[in-house]
Design an enzyme around this catalytic site. Structure first.
Site, short mmCIF file in Angstrom:
data_model
loop_
_atom_site.label_atom_id
_atom_site.label_comp_id
_atom_site.label_asym_id
_atom_site.label_seq_id
_atom_site.Cartn_x
_atom_site.Cartn_y
_atom_site.Cartn_z
N PHE A 1 0.86 -1.17 0.00
CA PHE A 1 0.00 0.00 0.00
C PHE A 1 0.90 1.22 0.00
CE2 PHE A 1 -4.52 0.96 1.36
CZ PHE A 1 -5.08 0.03 0.52
N GLN B 1 -8.11 14.75 4.54
CA GLN B 1 -7.45 14.01 3.47
C GLN B 1 -8.29 13.96 2.20
OE1 GLN B 1 -6.71 9.51 3.64
NE2 GLN B 1 -4.68 10.40 3.69
N HIS C 1 -8.49 11.93 -1.14
CA HIS C 1 -7.98 10.70 -1.76
C HIS C 1 -7.73 10.98 -3.24
CE1 HIS C 1 -7.61 6.54 -2.99
NE2 HIS C 1 -7.66 6.17 -1.73
N LEU D 1 -14.98 6.21 -4.55
CA LEU D 1 -13.59 5.87 -4.30
C LEU D 1 -13.10 4.67 -5.12
CD1 LEU D 1 -11.36 6.73 -2.30
CD2 LEU D 1 -11.98 4.72 -0.99
N GLU E 1 -6.84 2.56 -3.00
CA GLU E 1 -5.40 2.62 -3.17
C GLU E 1 -4.86 1.23 -3.52
OE1 GLU E 1 -3.64 5.10 -0.27
OE2 GLU E 1 -1.77 3.99 -0.22
N ARG F 1 -0.82 9.86 0.39
CA ARG F 1 -2.01 10.30 -0.34
C ARG F 1 -2.00 11.81 -0.58
NH1 ARG F 1 -6.70 6.61 2.53
NH2 ARG F 1 -6.15 4.72 1.41
N HIS G 1 -12.05 12.62 1.60
CA HIS G 1 -12.08 11.22 1.98
C HIS G 1 -12.04 10.97 3.48
CE1 HIS G 1 -11.52 6.98 1.59
NE2 HIS G 1 -10.33 6.98 2.11
N ARG H 1 -3.12 10.69 6.87
CA ARG H 1 -3.27 9.29 7.23
C ARG H 1 -2.73 8.41 6.11
NH1 ARG H 1 -6.86 5.32 5.99
NH2 ARG H 1 -8.38 6.65 4.99
N SER I 1 -6.65 3.34 8.76
CA SER I 1 -7.89 3.78 9.40
C SER I 1 -8.65 2.61 9.98
CB SER I 1 -8.77 4.57 8.43
OG SER I 1 -9.28 3.73 7.44
#
Lengths: 159, 587, 231, 110
Positions: free
Chosen positions: B119, B240, B242, B252, B255, B286, B353, B398, B403
Site C-alpha cells: 500500500f 485528506q 484521496h 472511491l 489505493e 495520499r 475522503h 493518514r 484507518s
C-alpha cells in the site's frame, strides 16, 4: 416479545430466542392478508408481479402437478374398469378414442410432460448442475417449451 | 414532559467498526452495553473500506512494528503523537489475529496465512524497499470486518438501538457525561439513554464537501455533539483528499488498485508520479499524490474534454488479477461508468475522503480537553474512537490501511478503559435536567412552521463553499472568503424551516439536524485551516508552502465558544523506543 | 421521465397512494437514487433510506416495476416508464418506501450468523488454504439488502417459517467455513420442513441480487450436506 | 426433527426418478402400437414385471403425491388447524387410493 412497528399497527414480533424454529416460539410477524394489504390498497394498479422464465416454470410445475394429482382417481378408475371385464375395457377404449377423450388425454400428457421437464431440471439443480444465472434462464425456457413439443408430436402421431 | 428513559453501563454512539469493536469487548465482559446507530449497523461506512488493514505480520516480506511506526510518523508529517502511534503499531498484529478468530474471511497466501498487499507509503527498514503490510479480504475488507463484528455482537447479545439518531450529550455542571438524548426515527419520539460511560464512534464528516467519497450518513454528528457539549476539536484543518475518486462523482477507487500495480497517467499519457515521488511513485503518501494530480490538472495536463481529471490504468494487470483481487473496483466502474477496467482507464480526481482531526483523545480513548488544570484533562465518562476521534495517530496525513487499524485498536482500547472505569464508578450520577432541555429545545426548533430557507438549499451551498474554499490547495484569501460564506450559512440556518412536521420516520428532520452538525464541522475546519500558517501533510497553504516545525509542531484545538483556537504540543516521546525526529518528507 | 411513487404515512394517510413525479432532464449515467434525491428536494415528505450510494451498504433496496433493486446502482436509462417505485414487498411499511426490516434481520439472526470455533485459539491466525477461502466467495459479500428474500414467492408464502435466501446464504457461509466447528448444530437449526425446504428453485433471488450472488446454489449445497450427514 | 425436512425431500426426488423412468417406459412401450383387446391387455398387465412395476409405481406415486400436496398445503393454507385437518384428509385419501390400487392389481394377477 419485541413490538414490531409497521403498517400503523403493532404486531407481536419474534422473541429473542431463535434456536428452535418449530416449537412455535418464532411467531407470526404479520398475518398474510395484512401483509399484502399494503400493496392491494394502492388506488392504482399494483405493480405487475415480476415473471421470469424460472418462476413461470415453477408455477406451471405446481399447477400441472396438482392437476395430475387430482386426476389420479380417474386413472385408477379407468385402469380398474379396463381390467375388470370385456365390457369395461370397451367402454374405456371408446372414451379414450372419442374427441373429448383425446382432448383430455392431450391435457394429461401436457401436464405430465411439463411436470416431468420441470422436475428433471430440479433434479439436475439438486446435483448442483446449471444453477448459474444464465444456464438457469436457458434451461427454464427449454423446460417451458418442452410440453408443447410433446403435445405437438402426439398430434402429428394421431394424424 | 414524560420522556422515556433507558439505563446502561456503557452507551456507544455509532455502529461502525470502532463502535462495534468496543461494544463487543464490553458485551463479552459483564457490562450492560447499548449501541445507538442512525442506520442498521451493517450500513455503517466502515462497509465501504476496500483496501485493507495494516499490521506488520511479515507474511510476504520481512517487516516489524517499528518500521510500521516509522512510516506512520513520517506519513503524519511528524504531527502524530508518537506514544499513540507506537501503541497502534504494536497492537496491530494482535488486532488482526483477533479479527481472524472472529471469522473475517481474509484472503490467503498459498501456505494458509493471511494475505498482505503493498500500500502507499509503506517501507521496510525505515524508508527502504516497499513493504507488504496491508491485510485484505479481496477489496471488501471493510465490509468483511464490519459484518464480522456485527455478527459477533449478535452472539454477545449487545443491545442495539437501530435507526436512532443521537441528538446531544447529557453533561452535568461538574463536566461528567451522563448519556445522550436520542431520537427514535421510526416513531419520531425522543428517548433518553442514561449511561455511566458514553463512547462517541460516529465516524467522519466528508459530507461537508460536495465531491466526497463518503456516504450520505457521514455528517459529523459526534463532532457537533462534542462541540455543543463544550469539547474542542483537534487538528480539523487536516482533511485528506484521496487521489483516486471517480471524477464528478467522488466514488472511491481503492489505493489497493495502485498497490496491485495500477498507475496514474496525465493527458499526455505520462506517468507523472515519477516526477513527484521518484522512489514510491504512485504509492507515495495520499497528500503527495493528490497534490500531484491537482497540479497536473491545474497546469493543463489533465485528461478529457475539460481536462479535469487524470487516468488510473489497470488494463495491464489482466482479468485474473482484477477478478480475484479487485472485484469491487471492477463492478463499480461497470455500474457507474460503464467501462471495463481490464480494457479501459478510469477517470479519477481527488475526492474528500478522511478527517485526520476530531475529538481529542488519549490512547485509552478518553476524551481529553483543556478544562481547569491542563490541556489534556480527561472528560469523565466520555470516550471517542474511530474517525471522529483524534488520538492522534494520523497527524497531518493518514496512510492507507491505517484507518481500519485505528478504529479497531482504539475501539478496543476505549472499551478496556471503560471496563476499568465502570469498576470504579458503580452508580449512575443524578441526571442533569438542563442539559436534557437544551437538547429537546434544539429538536423543537424544527417544529416551527412558516416560510424560510430550505435545508437542502443550505446544505448544497455549504458543500460547494467547502469544495471551493477549503480544498487541496488553500490560501488566506480563499479561506477567509469561505469563512464569511460559512458564517452567513450559519446565520441563515437559524431561520430555516421544515415543510414536513410529521413524526414518523421524518428524514427531512434528520437531515436538518445533520446539517447543524455539518455547519459546526465545516466552521471548525475552515477556522483551523486559517490558523495554521504553514503547509503540512494534507494541509497545503499556497501562501505558506513550507513546513514550519519551529512554530507549528503542535496540535490545534478549536473551541466552539467564540471560535477560538488553542494549541497543544505534539507528544514526540514514544512508549519504549527512541523518538523519531522531524526530517524532510520525501517519497 | 415519469415516475409513480408509493406514498404512505400512517400518521396522516388512511390508505397508501401512488404519487406522480416528473424528472425534467435525465443526464447520462443518472441513477434511480439521484432521481429520488431530486424528488426529495421537491417534496421533502418523501421518505426512503440511503447511505453509501455505491451499492456497498444495501440500505436503499426498493421495488421498481415489480423487481427489487438497489436504487443507487440502477440506471434510469434501463427503466420502463412510468417507473413504479414501491417498497420491498412483504415487509410492513413504516412510511413511504421505508419498510420494517425486523422480520428480515431476525431470520438472519436465526441462522447464528457468526463463526463458532470450539478448538483452542492459536496465538496467530487459523490457517486456511486459498482454496478453502475461495469457498467463501459468493457468500460473505452479502450486504443484507433483503432484495432476494422479499422477492421470493416461497418466502412470501411462509415469511414466518421459511428463512429465505439471504439468511440461508449466510447459513451456508458459516457451514462452508473451514474454521467453523458447529456444522451439526447449524444443520439441526435448519432441520424440519420449513426453514430450508420451502425453496422451490424459482431463483428470483439469483435474478435480483445486486451483488450477483447465488443463494439458490447455496441452498442446494446445504441440502446435499444435510443429506450426507444424515446418511 | 432432522428427518422431517430431508426425508420427504429425498422421497420426492427418489420417487420422481422412478415415476419418470417407468412412466416413460410404459409410454414408449405402447407408442405406435394399435389398441389391444381385453384379453391381450389383461395378459400384458398380468406379466410379473408389469404388475410388480406398477405396484412400485403406485407406491412411488403415493409418496410423491404426499410430499407434493403437503408442501402445497404448507404454502397456501396459513391456518394451522385447517392445514392439519386437510393433511389428515390427504392421508386418508391417499390410503384409500393405495388400497384401491392394491385390489385392482391383486385381481390382475399380482
Amino acid at each position: 416479545m419485541v413490538a414490531v412497528r409497521g403498517h400503523g399497527k403493532v404486531y407481536n414480533g419474534p422473541c429473542s430466542e431463535y434456536q428452535n424454529l418449530f416449537m412455535g416460539r418464532y411467531t407470526s410477524v404479520m398475518p398474510a392478508r395484512e401483509r399484502n394489504k399494503a400493496h392491494l390498497l394502492i388506488g392504482h394498479r399494483p405493480p405487475r408481479p415480476w415473471l421470469s422464465a424460472a418462476s413461470l416454470l415453477s408455477s406451471t410445475q405446481r399447477w400441472a402437478g396438482l392437476f395430475l394429482a387430482l386426476s389420479t382417481p380417474y386413472f385408477l378408475y379407468s385402469f380398474d374398469l379396463s381390467l375388470r371385464s370385456e365390457a369395461g375395457f370397451t367402454q374405456v377404449l371408446q372414451w379414450v378414442q372419442s374427441l373429448w377423450g383425446r382432448l383430455w388425454t392431450l391435457a394429461c400428457v401436457w401436464a405430465f410432460a411439463a411436470h416431468l421437464a420441470a422436475g428433471l431440471r430440479l433434479l439436475l439443480g439438486d446435483l448442483g448442475l446449471g444453477l448459474d444465472r444464465e444456464m438457469a434462464r436457458r434451461s427454464a425456457w427449454a423446460a417451458n417449451l418442452f410440453p408443447w413439443f410433446v403435445v405437438l408430436a402426439l398430434l402429428i402421431g394421431w394424424r | 414532559m414524560n420522556l422515556p428513559r433507558r439505563r446502561f453501563d456503557a452507551l456507544i454512539i455509532g455502529a461502525g467498526g470502532g463502535g462495534l469493536r468496543a461494544a463487543l469487548q464490553l458485551a463479552r465482559g459483564e457490562a450492560h452495553v447499548a449501541v445507538v446507530s442512525k442506520v442498521f449497523p451493517t450500513r455503517s461506512h466502515t462497509v465501504a473500506a476496500h483496501g485493507g488493514i495494516n499490521a506488520a505480520l511479515a507474511h510476504v516480506v520481512p517487516d516489524n512494528w517499528h518500521w510500521h511506526m516509522y512510516d506512520t510518523v513520517k506519513g503524519s508529517d511528524y504531527l502524530g503523537d508518537q506514544d499513540a502511534i507506537e501503541y497502534l503499531c504494536r497492537a496491530a498484529p494482535r488486532v488482526v489475529y483477533e479479527l481472524e478468530h472472529m471469522g473475517v474471511p481474509f484472503s490467503r497466501l498459498p501456505d494458509g496465512r493471511i494475505y498482505q498487499r503493498p500500500f502507499g507509503a509503506q517501507s521496510q527498514d525505515f524508508g527502504g524497499a516497499q513493504a507488504f503490510r496491508t491485510c485484505a479480504a479481496a477489496d471488501r475488507t471493510g465490509h468483511a470486518i464490519l459484518q464480522t463484528l456485527y455478527q459477533q455482537n449478535i452472539r454477545a447479545r449487545t443491545h442495539f438501538f437501530d435507526e436512532h439518531f443521537a441528538l446531544d450529550l447529557i453533561r452535568d455542571t461538574d463536566g461528567h457525561v451522563l448519556g445522550a438524548l436520542v431520537l427514535d426515527m421510526a416513531s419520531g419520539e425522543p428517548l433518553l439513554i442514561e449511561s455511566k460511560t458514553t463512547l462517541l464512534a460516529t465516524g467522519g464528516a466528508a459530507q461537508i464537501y460536495k465531491t466526497s467519497s463518503n456516504a450520505s450518513i457521514n455528517t459529523g454528528d459526534g463532532l457537533g455533539m462534542a462541540l455543543r457539549a463544550g469539547i474542542p476539536l483537534q487538528d480539523m484543518e487536516f482533511f485528506q483528499f484521496h487521489p483516486t475518486g471517480i471524477v464528478g462523482k467522488g466514488i472511491l477507487i481503492t489505493e489497493g488498485a495502485r498497490g496491485e500495480g495500477g498507475f496514474l497517467v496525465n493527458g499526455r499519457g505520462e506517468r507523472f508520479m515519477d516526477r513527484y515521488a521518484p522512489n514510491s511513485k504512485d504509492l507515495a503518501g495520499r497528500d503527495v499524490v493528490s497534490r500531484a494530480v491537482m497540479t497536473e490538472i491545474r497546469e493543463g495536463r489533465g485528461c478529457g474534454e475539460h481536462e479535469n481529471h487524470v487516468e488510473l490504468r489497470l488494463d495491464h494487470l489482466g482479468t485474473e488479477v482484477v477478478n480475484s483481487l479487485l472485484p469491487v473496483i471492477r463492478d463499480i466502474c461497470q455500474t457507474f461508468l460503464g467501462i471495463d477496467v481490464s480494457r479501459e482507464a478510469i477517470p479519477v480526481a481527488p475526492t474528500a475522503h478522511y478527517m485526520m482531526g476530531g475529538i481529542p483523545t488519549d490512547r485509552q480513548g478518553r476524551v481529553v480537553a483543556p478544562e481547569r488544570h491542563g490541556a489534556e484533562e480527561a472528560v469523565p465518562g466520555l470516550y471517542a474512537a474511530g474517525e471522529c476521534a483524534c488520538v492522534s495517530v494520523h497527524g497531518a496525513n493518514r496512510l492507507g490501511g491505517n484507518s481500519l487499524l485505528d478504529i479497531l485498536v482504539f475501539g478496543r482500547a476505549a472499551a478496556n478503559h471503560i471496563a476499568e472505569y465502570l469498576g470504579e464508578h458503580r452508580y449512575h450520577r443524578p441526571l442533569h435536567q438542563g442539559s436534557v432541555d437544551f437538547a429537546l429545545e434544539r429538536l423543537a426548533r424544527w417544529d416551527r412552521t412558516g416560510s424560510g430557507e430550505t435545508v437542502p438549499g443550505l446544505r448544497e451551498e455549504l458543500k460547494s463553499t467547502m469544495d471551493w474554499h477549503c480544498g487541496v490547495f488553500r490560501d488566506e484569501t480563499v479561506l477567509k472568503a469561505g469563512l464569511d460564506k460559512l458564517l452567513d450559512i450559519e446565520r441563515r440556518l437559524d431561520d430555516a424551516r421544515l415543510r414536513d412536521h410529521s413524526r414518523r420516520f421524518n428524514t427531512a428532520r434528520i437531515e436538518a439536524l445533520e446539517l447543524e452538525n455539518l455547519v459546526e464541522t465545516a466552521l471548525a475546519t475552515v477556522v483551523s485551516a486559517l490558523g495554521r500558517t504553514e503547509s503540512r501533510g494534507a494541509h497545503y497553504r499556497e501562501d505558506f508552502p513550507q513546513r514550519d516545525d519551529a512554530q507549528w509542531l503542535r496540535h490545534s484545538l478549536y473551541h466552539r465558544d467564540g471560535r477560538q483556537l488553542e494549541y497543544k504540543p505534539v507528544r514526540m516521546k514514544p512508549l519504549s523506543v527512541d523518538s523519531i525526529p522531524p526530517s524532510i518528507r520525501e517519497y | 421521465m415519469r415516475f409513480s411513487i408509493y406514498r404512505y404515512n400512517p400518521e396522516t394517510d388512511a390508505e397508501p397512494r401512488m404519487q406522480r413525479f416528473e424528472l425534467e432532464s435525465v443526464s447520462r449515467g443518472m441513477m434511480l437514487l439521484d432521481a429520488l434525491l431530486r424528488f426529495k428536494e421537491q417534496d421533502e415528505s418523501l421518505v426512503f433510506r440511503h447511505a453509501c450510494g455505491e451499492g456497498h451498504c444495501g440500505a436503499d433496496g426498493v421495488n421498481v416495476n415489480g423487481v427489487n433493486v438497489l436504487a443507487c446502482t440502477t440506471r434510469l436509462s434501463i427503466l420502463r416508464e412510468p417507473v413504479q417505485v414501491t417498497p420491498l414487498p412483504g415487509l410492513p411499511v413504516i412510511r413511504d418506501l421505508v419498510v420494517d426490516m425486523e422480520a428480515f434481520f431476525s431470520q438472519y439472526r436465526a441462522v447464528r450468523p457468526y463463526l463458532i470455533a470450539d478448538d483452542p485459539e492459536p496465538e496467530v491466525e487459523r490457517r486456511q488454504s486459498p482454496e478453502q477461502r475461495a469457498g467463501l466467495d459468493g457468500s460473505f459479500e452479502c450486504i443484507l439488502c433483503a432484495c432476494c428474500t422479499t422477492q421470493c414467492p416461497s418466502w412470501q408464502n411462509n415469511p414466518e417459517r421459511y428463512l429465505g435466501p439471504a439468511a440461508l446464504l449466510q447459513a451456508w457461509r458459516f457451514l462452508n467455513d473451514s474454521r467453523d466447528t458447529a456444522t451439526e448444530e447449524r444443520l439441526n437449526d435448519l432441520a424440519g420442513p420449513y426453514a430450508l425446504f420451502r425453496c422451490r428453485t424459482v431463483m428470483n433471488c439469483v435474478n435480483v441480487c445486486p451483488k450477483d450472488l447465488n443463494p439458490t446454489e447455496a441452498i442446494g449445497r446445504i441440502r446435499r450436506l444435510m443429506l450426507k450427514s444424515s446418511l | 426433527m432432522m428427518g422431517s425436512g430431508i426425508t420427504p425431500w429425498l422421497l420426492q426426488r427418489l420417487s420422481s426418478v422412478y415415476l419418470g423412468l417407468y412412466g416413460s417406459c410404459i409410454a414408449i412401450c405402447w407408442m405406435g402400437r394399435p389398441a389391444p383387446d381385453h384379453a391381450a391387455w389383461t395378459a400384458w398387465v398380468g406379466q410379473p414385471w408389469v404388475s410388480l412395476g406398477m405396484g412400485l409405481f403406485v407406491l412411488a406415486l403415493l409418496l410423491h403425491l404426499w410430499v407434493g400436496l403437503r408442501s402445497l398445503l404448507m404454502d397456501w393454507v396459513t391456518r394451522t388447524a385447517v392445514r392439519a385437518a386437510l393433511n389428515g384428509l390427504l392421508l386418508i385419501g391417499l390410503t384409500g387410493v393405495g388400497l384401491w390400487a392394491l385390489r385392482t392389481l391383486w385381481r390382475a394377477g399380482l
